[in-house]
Scaffold this motif. Structure first.
Motif, PDB file in Angstrom:
ATOM      1  N   UNK A   9      14.304  75.180  27.798  1.00  0.00           N
ATOM      2  CA  UNK A   9      13.947  74.248  26.739  1.00  0.00           C
ATOM      3  C   UNK A   9      12.454  74.065  26.582  1.00  0.00           C
ATOM      4  N   UNK A  10      11.690  74.545  27.568  1.00  0.00           N
ATOM      5  CA  UNK A  10      10.233  74.480  27.517  1.00  0.00           C
ATOM      6  C   UNK A  10       9.707  75.891  27.317  1.00  0.00           C
ATOM      7  N   UNK A  11       8.854  76.086  26.332  1.00  0.00           N
ATOM      8  CA  UNK A  11       8.294  77.419  26.081  1.00  0.00           C
ATOM      9  C   UNK A  11       7.353  77.808  27.213  1.00  0.00           C
ATOM     10  N   UNK A  12       7.715  78.852  27.952  1.00  0.00           N
ATOM     11  CA  UNK A  12       6.872  79.400  29.012  1.00  0.00           C
ATOM     12  C   UNK A  12       6.777  80.907  28.810  1.00  0.00           C
ATOM     13  N   UNK A  46      17.796 110.103  33.074  1.00  0.00           N
ATOM     14  CA  UNK A  46      16.471 109.730  33.569  1.00  0.00           C
ATOM     15  C   UNK A  46      16.562 108.533  34.502  1.00  0.00           C
ATOM     16  N   UNK A  47      15.528 108.348  35.301  1.00  0.00           N
ATOM     17  CA  UNK A  47      15.428 107.189  36.179  1.00  0.00           C
ATOM     18  C   UNK A  47      14.713 106.064  35.432  1.00  0.00           C
ATOM     19  N   UNK A  48      14.932 104.843  35.896  1.00  0.00           N
ATOM     20  CA  UNK A  48      14.305 103.693  35.246  1.00  0.00           C
ATOM     21  C   UNK A  48      13.726 102.728  36.284  1.00  0.00           C
ATOM     22  N   UNK A  49      12.781 101.926  35.809  1.00  0.00           N
ATOM     23  CA  UNK A  49      12.277 100.749  36.510  1.00  0.00           C
ATOM     24  C   UNK A  49      12.473  99.589  35.553  1.00  0.00           C
ATOM     25  N   UNK A  50      12.708  98.399  36.083  1.00  0.00           N
ATOM     26  CA  UNK A  50      12.832  97.235  35.219  1.00  0.00           C
ATOM     27  C   UNK A  50      12.274  96.016  35.937  1.00  0.00           C
ATOM     28  N   UNK A  51      11.813  95.062  35.149  1.00  0.00           N
ATOM     29  CA  UNK A  51      11.135  93.905  35.711  1.00  0.00           C
ATOM     30  C   UNK A  51      11.269  92.729  34.763  1.00  0.00           C
ATOM     31  N   UNK A  52      11.412  91.558  35.326  1.00  0.00           N
ATOM     32  CA  UNK A  52      11.395  90.334  34.543  1.00  0.00           C
ATOM     33  C   UNK A  52      10.547  89.301  35.243  1.00  0.00           C
ATOM     34  N   UNK A  53       9.856  88.470  34.482  1.00  0.00           N
ATOM     35  CA  UNK A  53       9.046  87.415  35.091  1.00  0.00           C
ATOM     36  C   UNK A  53       8.973  86.206  34.173  1.00  0.00           C
ATOM     37  N   UNK A  54       8.727  85.073  34.812  1.00  0.00           N
ATOM     38  CA  UNK A  54       8.561  83.800  34.110  1.00  0.00           C
ATOM     39  C   UNK A  54       7.333  83.128  34.696  1.00  0.00           C
ATOM     40  N   UNK A  55       6.440  82.678  33.831  1.00  0.00           N
ATOM     41  CA  UNK A  55       5.211  82.017  34.274  1.00  0.00           C
ATOM     42  C   UNK A  55       5.048  80.739  33.464  1.00  0.00           C
ATOM     43  N   UNK A  56       4.761  79.646  34.138  1.00  0.00           N
ATOM     44  CA  UNK A  56       4.643  78.368  33.444  1.00  0.00           C
ATOM     45  C   UNK A  56       3.255  78.116  32.887  1.00  0.00           C
ATOM     46  N   UNK A  57       2.287  78.969  33.233  1.00  0.00           N
ATOM     47  CA  UNK A  57       0.939  78.826  32.682  1.00  0.00           C
ATOM     48  C   UNK A  57       0.869  79.398  31.273  1.00  0.00           C
ATOM     49  N   UNK A  58      -0.130  79.018  30.500  1.00  0.00           N
ATOM     50  CA  UNK A  58      -0.241  79.515  29.128  1.00  0.00           C
ATOM     51  C   UNK A  58      -0.514  81.018  29.091  1.00  0.00           C
ATOM     52  N   UNK A  59       0.257  81.738  28.285  1.00  0.00           N
ATOM     53  CA  UNK A  59       0.085  83.181  28.088  1.00  0.00           C
ATOM     54  C   UNK A  59       0.010  83.970  29.385  1.00  0.00           C
ATOM     55  N   UNK A  60       0.805  83.580  30.370  1.00  0.00           N
ATOM     56  CA  UNK A  60       0.898  84.330  31.615  1.00  0.00           C
ATOM     57  C   UNK A  60      -0.214  84.066  32.601  1.00  0.00           C
ATOM     58  N   UNK A  61      -1.016  83.048  32.372  1.00  0.00           N
ATOM     59  CA  UNK A  61      -2.106  82.717  33.278  1.00  0.00           C
ATOM     60  C   UNK A  61      -1.590  81.852  34.422  1.00  0.00           C
ATOM     61  N   UNK A  62      -2.482  81.211  35.152  1.00  0.00           N
ATOM     62  CA  UNK A  62      -2.130  80.446  36.349  1.00  0.00           C
ATOM     63  C   UNK A  62      -0.988  79.482  36.078  1.00  0.00           C
ATOM     64  N   UNK A  63      -0.125  79.344  37.044  1.00  0.00           N
ATOM     65  CA  UNK A  63       1.022  78.456  36.963  1.00  0.00           C
ATOM     66  C   UNK A  63       2.096  78.950  37.905  1.00  0.00           C
TER      67      UNK A  63
END
Length: 77
Positions: A9-12, A46-63
Motif C-alpha cells: 500500500x506504500x509506494x516503494x 537457455x539458462x536464466x538468472x532472476x532477481x527481485x528486490x524491494x527498497x524503502x528509500x526513494x528510487x532505490x537509495x538508502x533505506x
C-alpha cells in the motif's frame, strides 16, 4: 514477479529482473505499492538468472531493503 509482503500500500522502489543467457535482460522497476512484474522472456534451451528486490528509500537509495533470487545460471533446458 516480486510481490511485497511488507510496506504494501506504500509506494516503494521494487524490482523484478530476468536475465537470459546469451539473450536479453527483462526488468520492471519503479515505485510500486504491491508488486513489480511480471517480466517474461523466451528462454527455451537457455539458462536464466532472476532477481527481485524491494527498497524503502526513494528510487532505490538508502533505506530498508530485501531481495533474493538466482544469481548464478540455472533452470537450464
Amino acid at each position: 514477479m516480486t510481490v511485497k509482503t511488507s510496506y504494501t500500500g506504500t509506494a516503494t522502489f521494487t524490482t523484478a529482473q530476468l536475465i537470459i543467457q546469451n539473450g536479453n535482460t527483462h526488468v520492471d522497476q519503479g515505485n510500486y505499492t504491491s508488486y513489480a512484474g511480471p517480466v517474461r522472456g523466451s528462454a527455451a534451451g537457455k539458462c536464466v538468472k532472476y532477481w527481485g528486490s524491494i527498497n524503502t528509500g526513494p528510487d532505490g537509495q538508502a533505506g530498508a531493503n530485501a531481495g533474493g533470487g538466482r544469481m548464478s545460471w540455472g533452470n537450464c533446458g
